[in-house]
Design an enzyme around this catalytic site. Structure first.
Site, PDB file in Angstrom:
ATOM      1  CD  GLU A   1      -2.985  -0.049  -0.184  1.00 49.17           C
ATOM      2  OE1 GLU A   1      -3.170   0.737  -1.135  1.00 49.17           O
ATOM      3  OE2 GLU A   1      -3.334  -1.231  -0.183  1.00 49.17           O
ATOM      4  CB  SER A   2       1.669   3.715  -2.642  1.00 42.21           C
ATOM      5  OG  SER A   2       0.328   4.041  -2.895  1.00 42.21           O
TER       6      SER A   2
ATOM      7  CB  CYS B   1       2.733  -3.001  -7.437  1.00 39.78           C
ATOM      8  SG  CYS B   1       0.952  -2.935  -7.587  1.00 39.78           S
TER       9      CYS B   1
ATOM     10  NE  ARG C   1      -3.022   4.302  -3.864  1.00 36.58           N
ATOM     11  CZ  ARG C   1      -3.248   4.535  -2.597  1.00 36.58           C
ATOM     12  NH1 ARG C   1      -3.501   5.753  -2.203  1.00 36.58           N
ATOM     13  NH2 ARG C   1      -3.232   3.564  -1.733  1.00 36.58           N
TER      14      ARG C   1
ATOM     15  CB  ILE D   1      -2.168  -7.331  -7.281  1.00 39.72           C
ATOM     16  CG1 ILE D   1      -1.737  -8.740  -7.714  1.00 39.72           C
ATOM     17  CG2 ILE D   1      -3.141  -7.394  -6.093  1.00 39.72           C
ATOM     18  CD1 ILE D   1      -0.862  -9.461  -6.703  1.00 39.72           C
TER      19      ILE D   1
ATOM     20  CG  HIS E   1       2.955  -7.675  -7.789  1.00 45.36           C
ATOM     21  ND1 HIS E   1       3.387  -7.472  -6.494  1.00 45.36           N
ATOM     22  CD2 HIS E   1       1.850  -6.908  -7.937  1.00 45.36           C
ATOM     23  CE1 HIS E   1       2.584  -6.628  -5.888  1.00 45.36           C
ATOM     24  NE2 HIS E   1       1.634  -6.271  -6.737  1.00 45.36           N
TER      25      HIS E   1
ATOM     26  CD  GLU F   1       6.526  -9.277  -6.517  1.00 49.53           C
ATOM     27  OE1 GLU F   1       6.717  -8.787  -7.646  1.00 49.53           O
ATOM     28  OE2 GLU F   1       5.656  -8.855  -5.728  1.00 49.53           O
TER      29      GLU F   1
HETATM   30  N1  GLN Z   1      -2.951   0.147  -5.484  1.00 49.07           N
HETATM   31  C1  GLN Z   1      -1.945  -0.048  -4.466  1.00 49.07           C
HETATM   32  C2  GLN Z   1      -1.432   1.288  -3.938  1.00 49.07           C
HETATM   33  O1  GLN Z   1      -1.952   2.282  -4.247  1.00 49.07           O
HETATM   34  C3  GLN Z   1      -0.786  -0.864  -4.988  1.00 49.07           C
HETATM   35  C4  GLN Z   1      -1.186  -2.295  -5.094  1.00 49.07           C
HETATM   36  C5  GLN Z   1      -0.023  -3.227  -5.023  1.00 49.07           C
HETATM   37  O2  GLN Z   1       1.103  -2.852  -4.695  1.00 49.07           O
HETATM   38  N2  GLN Z   1      -0.285  -4.487  -5.296  1.00 49.07           N
HETATM   39  O3  GLN Z   1      -0.510   1.351  -3.178  1.00 49.07           O
END
Ligand code: GLN
Length: 196
Positions: A53-54, A84, A115, A143, A179, A181
């Site tokens: 979660e950013s 991400c 985002r 994701i 992702h 990874e």
């Molecule tokens: N949408 C998420 C964010 O805003 C990122 C999702 C993720 O890292 N899988 O941080």
């Protein structure tokens, strides 16, 4: 080689596996290093900022006092990969949601991000991507993924999906909206390690 992974929140263990796999494939001597303190951020040769979660990761970078070290080292040329949420954090400009949540970006890459570019209804999906520099397509897992809406100056798109930029590079910095990874394909991690 010490390949650091910022471990304040998010998908850390998958990156440690991907780093181990990439080092093995390259026949390189090295190890992954968990980064939670400024001195750890100072000693690594490359650094990964994972997904998660950013907004949360941004706050914790300040709480753990590693924000400035990450910025300084990346500006000095340390290779870094943001995936991400990590891709969002590397950007210079965010969208309205980034502004509204007061998320403090690292501002290292000449790019703007959206985002939740692929919509909430489409939480996650996979796609085969054509990536500049890779001979074969790359299986990418998205994701709640962001997209890179714009790049400028020395920041160049490396891959797009459905008309949106999903991977970019600026000198020593790589950002992926997906992702890399999660599939066992370690080519993105190998690219990072090869830059050291
Ligand atoms: N949408 C998420 C964010 O805003 C990122 C999702 C993720 O890292 N899988 O941080």
């Amino acid at each position: 080689l010490k390949i650091g992974i910022v471990a304040v929140q998010g998908a850390v263990s998958e990156h440690t596996d991907a780093v181990d796999g990439a080092l093995k494939n390259l026949g390189a001597r090295g190890e992954h290093v968990i980064v939670r303190r400024p001195e750890q951020a100072r000693e690594v040769d490359a650094l990964i900022i994972p997904g998660g979660e950013s907004t949360t990761i941004a706050k914790l970078l300040d709480k753990f006092e590693i924000r400035n070290t990450v910025i300084t080292r990346a500006r000095e040329g340390m290779p870094a990969l943001g995936t991400c949420a990590g891709c969002i954090l590397l950007a210079e400009e965010g969208d309205l949601e980034v502004d509204k949540t007061g998320t403090k970006l690292l501002g290292l890459m000449h790019m703007a991000v959206d985002r939740n570019a692929f919509g909430r209804q489409r939480e996650s999906f996979e796609a085969m991507l054509r990536v500049e520099g890779f001979e074969d397509p790359f299986e990418a897992v998205f994701i709640r993924a962001p997209a890179i809406t714009r790049t400028w100056n020395d920041c160049k798109p490396l891959s797009s999906f459905q008309g949106k930029i999903v991977m970019a590079r600026q000198e020593n910095l790589i950002a992926t909206a997906f992702h890399p990874e999660l599939t066992g394909d370690t080519r993105v991690h190998e690219t990072l390690i090869n830059m050291v």
